[in-house]
Design a protein around this motif. Structure first.
Motif, PDB file in Angstrom:
ATOM      1  N   GLY A  53       0.817  -1.213   0.000  1.00 54.12           N
ATOM      2  CA  GLY A  53       0.000   0.000   0.000  1.00 54.12           C
ATOM      3  C   GLY A  53       0.848   1.258   0.000  1.00 54.12           C
ATOM      4  O   GLY A  53       0.534   2.238  -0.690  1.00 54.12           O
ATOM      5  N   ILE A  54       1.940   1.247   0.761  1.00 50.62           N
ATOM      6  CA  ILE A  54       2.840   2.403   0.824  1.00 50.62           C
ATOM      7  C   ILE A  54       3.487   2.652  -0.536  1.00 50.62           C
ATOM      8  O   ILE A  54       3.514   3.785  -1.027  1.00 50.62           O
ATOM      9  CB  ILE A  54       3.924   2.183   1.903  1.00 50.62           C
ATOM     10  N   VAL A  55       4.009   1.584  -1.151  1.00 51.56           N
ATOM     11  CA  VAL A  55       4.638   1.714  -2.467  1.00 51.56           C
ATOM     12  C   VAL A  55       3.618   2.197  -3.504  1.00 51.56           C
ATOM     13  O   VAL A  55       3.892   3.080  -4.317  1.00 51.56           O
ATOM     14  CB  VAL A  55       5.260   0.377  -2.913  1.00 51.56           C
ATOM     15  N   GLY A  56       2.412   1.610  -3.454  1.00 54.69           N
ATOM     16  CA  GLY A  56       1.369   1.990  -4.400  1.00 54.69           C
ATOM     17  C   GLY A  56       0.975   3.446  -4.275  1.00 54.69           C
ATOM     18  O   GLY A  56       0.847   4.155  -5.280  1.00 54.69           O
ATOM     19  N   ASN A  57       0.818   3.916  -3.048  1.00 54.52           N
ATOM     20  CA  ASN A  57       0.403   5.307  -2.854  1.00 54.52           C
ATOM     21  C   ASN A  57       1.531   6.284  -3.188  1.00 54.52           C
ATOM     22  O   ASN A  57       1.270   7.418  -3.592  1.00 54.52           O
ATOM     23  CB  ASN A  57      -0.084   5.534  -1.415  1.00 54.52           C
ATOM     24  N   PHE A  58       2.786   5.856  -3.024  1.00 50.15           N
ATOM     25  CA  PHE A  58       3.919   6.682  -3.456  1.00 50.15           C
ATOM     26  C   PHE A  58       3.847   6.928  -4.956  1.00 50.15           C
ATOM     27  O   PHE A  58       3.988   8.062  -5.430  1.00 50.15           O
ATOM     28  CB  PHE A  58       5.236   5.985  -3.107  1.00 50.15           C
ATOM     29  N   MET A  67      -6.763  -0.028  -5.460  1.00 43.06           N
ATOM     30  CA  MET A  67      -5.684  -0.604  -4.655  1.00 43.06           C
ATOM     31  C   MET A  67      -6.180  -1.028  -3.277  1.00 43.06           C
ATOM     32  O   MET A  67      -5.881  -2.143  -2.811  1.00 43.06           O
ATOM     33  CB  MET A  67      -4.552   0.418  -4.503  1.00 43.06           C
ATOM     34  N   VAL A  68      -6.946  -0.162  -2.626  1.00 43.75           N
ATOM     35  CA  VAL A  68      -7.488  -0.459  -1.301  1.00 43.75           C
ATOM     36  C   VAL A  68      -8.379  -1.699  -1.354  1.00 43.75           C
ATOM     37  O   VAL A  68      -8.300  -2.597  -0.509  1.00 43.75           O
ATOM     38  CB  VAL A  68      -8.278   0.760  -0.766  1.00 43.75           C
ATOM     39  N   TYR A  69      -9.207  -1.764  -2.383  1.00 44.51           N
ATOM     40  CA  TYR A  69     -10.110  -2.895  -2.561  1.00 44.51           C
ATOM     41  C   TYR A  69      -9.324  -4.173  -2.811  1.00 44.51           C
ATOM     42  O   TYR A  69      -9.603  -5.227  -2.254  1.00 44.51           O
ATOM     43  CB  TYR A  69     -11.050  -2.606  -3.733  1.00 44.51           C
ATOM     44  N   PHE A  70      -8.281  -4.078  -3.654  1.00 44.16           N
ATOM     45  CA  PHE A  70      -7.445  -5.230  -3.996  1.00 44.16           C
ATOM     46  C   PHE A  70      -6.714  -5.773  -2.768  1.00 44.16           C
ATOM     47  O   PHE A  70      -6.504  -6.989  -2.632  1.00 44.16           O
ATOM     48  CB  PHE A  70      -6.434  -4.833  -5.068  1.00 44.16           C
TER      49      PHE A  70
END
Length: 295
Positions: free
Chosen positions: A176-181, A200-203
């Protein structure tokens, strides 16, 4: 911890407001304010931030409506305008949704921090890109957004994942951190964070409701940072940004406190179609410029 985050929302937007106000005042004295319709831009802000509060997102619809209403915002200045114009409305959204929807504090703060760092790095790159590259990046990103929104539509429901968790841990938290970056960096190119963040949150197995404070909180922290860079570079439309911001706040408050029900499934279909069309026009313009350069 969440109260500290809310305090940071207010502090960041206050600093942003000072920077924006000084730049606008200076430009007005020098006669550098663009010839744009305040009313048309205001309508755009009200409409897009109204539906932004309901989870549709504001960036792609703003691009589409500004083209339809002929607001005369250059494609080169579009990413900066989107970030500057929607900063204050998004902070208002974040203050509301981090209050009414509970998220595990560590997940909320780390994902927001990742998005802010990504936006700071991305803004410096995007503000110096030429118009054709921006059109190409935005066109491809809008196409991806349309696909994500289509797959996550309740009538299609092809997006993997889903759950009831209100927080992440271990490998999922790192993902999640990498994705939001990455999403924070892409925000500076005018690519809305909402649809991909929700996906992403749903996944990752979290409740869809939790996406609201995460995506709005991320934007509330990263947009003042990114916008300050765009303002410093002069890479945005000042008059349109002011009108969108003022009327956008009104749209947020009405959507958050007065609207109880809307045919959201139908509205999302319309938004997907508009985004897809805007993506097509962006890519077409970028291709046309490339062909001219090659001659």
């Amino acid at each position: 911890m969440v109260n500290i985050v809310r305090g940071l929302f207010v502090a960041f937007v206050a600093v942003f407001g000072i920077i924006f106000g000084k730049d606008y005042s200076k430009a007005a004295k020098e006669g550098n304010i663009e010839e744009q319709s305040f009313a048309k831009a205001g309508f755009t802000g009200f409409f897009t931030d109204f539906f932004d509060t309901l989870g549709i997102g504001s960036f792609a619809p703003t691009v589409a409506i500004s083209k339809m209403l002929k607001l005369n915002i250059s494609d080169k200045h579009m990413p900066g305008t989107l970030n500057v114009a929607h900063t204050i409305p998004v902070v208002v959204e974040a203050l509301i949704f981090t209050t009414v929807i509970k998220v595990e504090p560590l997940t909320l703060t780390t994902l927001i921090a990742a998005a802010v760092i990504g936006s700071y790095i991305g803004a410096g790159i995007i503000s110096n890109m030429d118009e054709r590259k921006i059109q190409l990046v935005m066109g491809l990103a809008l196409a991806a957004t349309a696909v994500l929104m289509f797959l996550s539509h309740p009538k299609i429901d092809l997006m993997p994942g889903g759950g009831t968790a209100t927080g992440l841990a271990g490998g999922k938290l790192i993902a999640g951190i990498v994705g939001n970056f990455i999403l924070g960096a892409l925000m500076t190119a005018g690519i809305g964070l909402y649809a991909p963040c929700m996906a992403m949150v749903y996944f990752l197995g979290m409740s869809p409701d939790v996406a609201f404070p995460i995506m709005m909180g991320s934007c509330a922290m990263l947009m003042p940072v990114a916008s300050a860079k765009f303002i410093k570079e002069g890479a945005y439309a000042r008059k349109a940004s002011l009108a969108i911001a003022v009327c956008g706040v009104v749209g947020v408050l009405i959507a958050a406190y007065l609207v109880k029900s809307l045919p959201m499934d139908i509205l999302k279909v319309l938004v997907i179609l508009v985004i897809a069309y805007t993506s097509y026009t962006m890519l077409k313009s970028a291709t046309k410029k490339q062909n001219i350069e090659n001659k």
